[in-house]
Design an enzyme around this catalytic site. Structure first.
Site, PDB file in Angstrom:
ATOM      1  N   GLY A  98      77.616 -80.198  -7.891  1.00  0.00           N
ATOM      2  CA  GLY A  98      76.596 -81.535  -7.644  1.00  0.00           C
ATOM      3  C   GLY A  98      76.012 -81.693  -6.286  1.00  0.00           C
ATOM      4  O   GLY A  98      75.083 -82.136  -5.761  1.00  0.00           O
ATOM      5  N   THR A  99      76.825 -80.911  -5.383  1.00  0.00           N
ATOM      6  CA  THR A  99      76.758 -80.980  -3.869  1.00  0.00           C
ATOM      7  C   THR A  99      75.330 -80.283  -3.773  1.00  0.00           C
ATOM      8  O   THR A  99      74.468 -80.787  -2.867  1.00  0.00           O
ATOM      9  CB  THR A  99      77.787 -80.599  -3.133  1.00  0.00           C
ATOM     10  OG1 THR A  99      78.763 -81.285  -3.135  1.00  0.00           O
ATOM     11  CG2 THR A  99      77.368 -80.371  -1.572  1.00  0.00           C
ATOM     12  N   ASN A 176      82.011 -92.780  -7.164  1.00  0.00           N
ATOM     13  CA  ASN A 176      83.255 -91.926  -7.409  1.00  0.00           C
ATOM     14  C   ASN A 176      84.524 -92.264  -6.922  1.00  0.00           C
ATOM     15  O   ASN A 176      85.614 -92.180  -7.482  1.00  0.00           O
ATOM     16  CB  ASN A 176      82.967 -90.374  -6.721  1.00  0.00           C
ATOM     17  CG  ASN A 176      82.698 -90.633  -5.275  1.00  0.00           C
ATOM     18  OD1 ASN A 176      81.775 -91.090  -4.894  1.00  0.00           O
ATOM     19  ND2 ASN A 176      83.625 -90.154  -4.475  1.00  0.00           N
ATOM     20  N   GLN A 206      79.200 -88.745 -11.660  1.00  0.00           N
ATOM     21  CA  GLN A 206      80.424 -89.503 -12.173  1.00  0.00           C
ATOM     22  C   GLN A 206      79.973 -90.450 -13.444  1.00  0.00           C
ATOM     23  O   GLN A 206      80.984 -90.984 -14.175  1.00  0.00           O
ATOM     24  CB  GLN A 206      80.940 -90.452 -11.085  1.00  0.00           C
ATOM     25  CG  GLN A 206      81.689 -89.688 -10.016  1.00  0.00           C
ATOM     26  CD  GLN A 206      82.867 -88.995 -10.293  1.00  0.00           C
ATOM     27  OE1 GLN A 206      83.634 -89.370 -11.305  1.00  0.00           O
ATOM     28  NE2 GLN A 206      83.546 -88.032  -9.651  1.00  0.00           N
ATOM     29  N   SER A 226      77.278 -82.225 -12.317  1.00  0.00           N
ATOM     30  CA  SER A 226      78.525 -81.342 -11.873  1.00  0.00           C
ATOM     31  C   SER A 226      79.202 -81.130 -13.358  1.00  0.00           C
ATOM     32  O   SER A 226      80.117 -82.105 -13.779  1.00  0.00           O
ATOM     33  CB  SER A 226      79.126 -81.929 -10.625  1.00  0.00           C
ATOM     34  OG  SER A 226      80.169 -81.033 -10.577  1.00  0.00           O
ATOM     35  N   ALA A 227      79.618 -79.923 -13.506  1.00  0.00           N
ATOM     36  CA  ALA A 227      80.274 -79.478 -14.720  1.00  0.00           C
ATOM     37  C   ALA A 227      81.873 -79.910 -14.752  1.00  0.00           C
ATOM     38  O   ALA A 227      82.455 -80.361 -15.692  1.00  0.00           O
ATOM     39  CB  ALA A 227      80.145 -77.816 -14.927  1.00  0.00           C
ATOM     40  N   THR A 264      71.311 -65.329  -8.632  1.00  0.00           N
ATOM     41  CA  THR A 264      71.611 -64.901 -10.268  1.00  0.00           C
ATOM     42  C   THR A 264      72.528 -65.823 -10.837  1.00  0.00           C
ATOM     43  O   THR A 264      73.338 -66.494 -10.034  1.00  0.00           O
ATOM     44  CB  THR A 264      72.390 -63.520 -10.270  1.00  0.00           C
ATOM     45  OG1 THR A 264      71.795 -62.434  -9.866  1.00  0.00           O
ATOM     46  CG2 THR A 264      72.873 -63.289 -11.734  1.00  0.00           C
ATOM     47  N   CYS A 360      88.739 -84.767   4.544  1.00  0.00           N
ATOM     48  CA  CYS A 360      87.776 -84.090   5.397  1.00  0.00           C
ATOM     49  C   CYS A 360      87.979 -82.705   5.310  1.00  0.00           C
ATOM     50  O   CYS A 360      88.924 -82.089   4.516  1.00  0.00           O
ATOM     51  CB  CYS A 360      87.938 -84.573   6.693  1.00  0.00           C
ATOM     52  SG  CYS A 360      89.594 -84.082   7.570  1.00  0.00           S
TER      53      CYS A 360
END
Lengths: 416, 397
Positions: A98-99, A176, A206, A226-227, A264, A360
């Site tokens: 996701g990031t 989230n 989310q 995001s998986a 890849t 953080c």
């Protein structure tokens, strides 16, 4: 004197397994209530991945049979993503998660189109930090965590000098931390009306497990998923891009993913993503109903058992809390006179895994920008607790949490 | 660990900085059969490159904990660190004093905030990797004693500890020399065995230094430099950055006898410079005095810097301070036997934990040096010893 043995390399895994009894201790012993952070890999996903971790080793970019099988496998996953989001398979760009998808959306659009990027104050750092790096505009939210549509309209209707032209509006589907559902259709409508040249991106990370997101592909220009938030493996996600949207690639190289993201592909991961997404979509309606009941019991019982507990961003009405604006899987509380760190520690010791705010880089908890944006006073925000359920959550998870949390809170309130 | 070695296993929260000392401290506690958890305090969120508590140091601490098979947690005490260490640091320099932030960190964070958290979470004691020892004397009186390695002794920065704090403190490496600590770490295959010691303040970078940090928070003011007769000698670019005893960096090095800063007056933006003889005084008034047990008068050895010589002096207590009552007067605590391994002592008999702010002193003392002593910069701690054991400390004015 006990002999201390240092473990190095691979051993830490084994060590954890030793300490906790068995390698599958997660299921046996702990109540995992941190699904918003990550979820267990679904059996379907694991089964789908295994061949690509064993014998199937082709590179999807190649020409021979093994390569073609790998290519077909990821393209099948591509189809699953496209269908789940109502988008074109050609628009699916697989990423490392996701990031990366968020970064690709924000920087990819901005590098190509310039202009101003607009976002909301409660976005994940993967969007917010990118927007801040570009000196973008951050629109406030209300006390429920919902984006302030009036302020958004103001931000979009700025005088159109070249520098102030809005090129991208990024608003997450679901928050989230607190689970608030954003009014995305209203956002899209405003953008089309007031800044018709701007693209709309949504971080749907989310949202996928809990909402029907098939309409996004038609109305939104870029979508991040995001998986590992829906039963797939960590390290893989996608940015789904509408046909005709031009993006600057962030990662250059072999030109994979239609030149939009070289490297890849993570074949096994993508295959896992596809299988997990298919299962998620197929079961979503029943999962939402089942988990929603677990969530209600968990939240209502904790609110009853803990004096002064506040359910964040939820209005209480005569007939009970209005959770219609929250996804089924997230319970977020603010507990006065409690420090999250200490509470999570005591819960952890008794096998209840949950979280609060974000970590953080050093692993310490940081004050939540989401709660601050919602106007939650610092004292309350210090006692935040997020319990998040998922596809694998059960009644006994809720039971265990209810056994542990109220006494832990009571104990900590003895040590102000 | 000396007499404070417990025979029965304790639940110990061991502070890990990512350095070799705290790593070995944790290992030693495990060898003695204690139930150890590791913790790093996240205190400073800004730039840090001095080898204490930066993100990479926290990683080192985490990995050491993993290698030892102990829990590891990071506690965010950034707010309190700002309030009790960073803000006062800035305010002290702005007022022309020379604070010791590492001592204030011990006073408010390591041996206060961390202890209160340890109590809330059900621990029996807190351990650190300081080079010092806790010794138990007649009647159960606890003292900080210098570590076995004189060159590394850190008793000075622990000089504020009182009986309540000491009853909950384990200092495992104090009996070892630095070389022995490193050897122990190497034998265990610890990744931090060869790691360089951190010497400097964690929130001051080695590149920018104190000047750059202060410049961002204090409007640095130029000042005039005069000699003891009032003659103008020149100017200094930032009067807040000048320390008593300073010789270099003042543009005074052109021949003749060396001259030193003998006084700094920030309000009047004036620095007074004089010969070395003018730097020497026979008495220093000190405030914020703390005591290991009770206020002490008479002959002591007084040490005015972390590794300075401890010199003979006579302490005169002008005001013991309202705080030096009940808890510190107790020379023997019921239940201090907890850490001496008395199995008959149960939880309810155990001594309490430090209260918030209990290590802040308010006594006033005069230190009369036996021999004239270089003036101690106001704000610096002077620690008082009987032999090798700390009996108290105070802050020079």
């Amino acid at each position: 004197m006990r002999r201390v043995v240092i473990r190095g390399g691979l051993a830490p895994h084994r060590h954890f397994a030793e300490r906790s009894g068995t390698a599958s201790s997660l299921q046996a012993m702990a109540s995992y209530l941190d699904h918003a952070a990550s979820t267990r890999v679904r059996p379907e996903a694991l089964d789908a991945m295994l061949p690509f971790l064993r014998d199937e080793c082709g590179n999807p970019s190649g020409a021979h049979g093994a390569a073609r099988r790998a290519r077909a496998a990821i393209d099948n996953a591509r189809d699953v993503v496209a269908e789940a989001l109502g988008a074109d398979p050609g628009g699916v760009v697989f990423t490392s998660g996701g990031t990366e998808a968020d970064n690709l959306a924000v920087f990819g659009v901005h590098d190509r189109h310039g202009g101003t990027v607009v976002t909301s104050a409660t976005e994940h750092h993967a969007v917010l930090d990118c927007v801040r790096a570009l000196d973008g505009v951050v629109v406030p939210v209300d006390s429920r965590g919902v984006i302030d549509l009036e302020r958004l309209a103001e931000a979009l209707a700025e005088p159109s000098e070249a520098a102030r032209r809005v090129s991208l509006v990024s608003i997450m589907t679901v928050n989230n931390e607190v689970g608030t559902i954003q009014p995305l259709r209203d956002v899209v409508r405003l953008v089309r009306e007031l800044a018709p040249d701007a693209l709309v991106h949504t971080d749907a990370v989310q949202g996928v497990p809990w909402l029907d997101v098939a309409w996004l592909g038609q109305e939104v220009d870029l979508i991040s998923i995001s998986a590992h938030k829906f039963g797939g493996p960590k390290g893989v996600g996608a940015l789904v891009v509408d046909r005709g949207v031009q993006l600057a690639a962030r990662q250059l190289g072999g030109g994979q993913e239609q030149e939009r993201r070289s490297g890849t592909q993570n074949v096994a991961g993508i295959v896992g993503l596809g299988a997990a997404l298919a299962a998620t979509v197929a079961e979503r309606a029943t999962t939402v109903e089942r988990v929603g009941k677990l969530r209600d019991r968990l939240a209502d019982s904790l609110l009853a058992a803990i004096p002064d507990a506040v359910e964040t961003g939820v209005e209480r009405r005569g007939d009970g809390p209005d959770r219609s604006n929250k996804v089924a899987g997230i319970v977020h509380l603010c507990l006065p006179r409690i420090e999250s760190e200490a509470l999570l520690y005591l819960m952890d010791k008794q096998g209840i895994y949950a979280s609060a705010a974000s970590s953080c880089a050093s692993g310490a908890m940081e004050p939540s920008h989401v709660l601050a944006a919602m106007g939650i006073p610092r004292d309350l925000a210090r006692g935040s607790l997020r319990l998040s359920l998922g596809w694998s959550s059960t009644e006994s998870d809720v039971d265990a949490a209810l056994d542990v949390i109220p006494p832990a809170v009571e104990r900590l309130r003895l040590f102000p | 660990m000396t007499a404070a070695t417990a025979e029965r296993p304790l639940k110990v929260l061991c502070a890990l900085s990512g350095g070799v000392d705290s790593s070995v401290a944790a290992a030693l506690l495990l060898e003695r059969g204690h139930d150890v958890s590791g913790v790093t305090m996240k205190l400073w969120g800004g730039e840090s490159d001095t080898g204490c508590c930066s993100v990479s140091d926290v990683d080192d601490a985490r990995r050491v904990a993993q290698q030892l098979g102990i829990d590891f947690h990071v506690f965010n005490f950034g707010d309190e660190f700002g309030e009790h260490v960073v803000e006062p640091y800035i305010a002290e320099y702005a007022a022309g004093r020379t604070p010791n932030p590492c001592i204030e960190c011990n006073r408010h964070l390591k041996f206060d905030r961390l202890y209160r958290r340890a109590e809330a979470l059900g621990f029996d004691a807190v351990a650190t990797g300081h080079h010092a020892r806790v010794v138990v004397g007649p009647g159960g009186v606890r003292r900080v004693k210098r570590g076995a390695d004189a060159a590394k002794d850190q008793s000075y920065v622990l000089s504020m500890l009182d009986q309540v704090a000491l009853a909950r403190t384990l200092l495992p490496i104090g009996e070892l020399t630095k070389a022995e600590v490193r050897a122990h770490a190497e034998r265990l295959g610890m990744r931090t065995a060869a790691k360089r010691d951190s010497q400097d303040v964690c929130f001051i970078t080695s590149t920018g230094g104190r000047a750059e940090f202060l410049a961002r928070h204090v409007p640095l003011a130029p000042g005039r430099m005069i000699d003891e007769e009032g003659r103008e000698l020149g100017t200094v670019p930032a009067v807040q950055l000048v320390t008593i005893g300073q010789r270099k960096g003042l543009g005074l090095e052109g021949g003749g006898a060396p001259r030193y800063v003998i006084d700094v007056d920030v309000k009047r933006r004036t620095v007074v410079v004089g010969g070395e003889h003018s730097l020497y005084v026979s008495r220093v008034r000190c405030v914020n005095a703390t005591w290991s047990t009770v206020p002490v008068e008479g002959e002591v050895l007084a040490q005015a810097s972390a590794h300075g010589a401890a010199l003979p002096a006579r302490l005169e207590v002008l005001d013991p301070g309202p705080r030096s009552s009940p808890s510190s007067r107790r020379s023997s605590l019921p239940g201090s036997a907890l850490l001496d391994g008395d199995p008959s002592v149960s939880g309810s008999d155990a001594p309490g934990w430090p209260r918030r702010g209990s290590l802040v002193g308010d006594g006033i003392v005069d230190v009369h040096w036996d021999e004239p002593h270089r003036r101690v910069a106001p704000g610096q701690t002077i620690a008082f010893y009987h032999g090798d054991e700390v009996v108290g400390a105070a802050i020079a004015t």
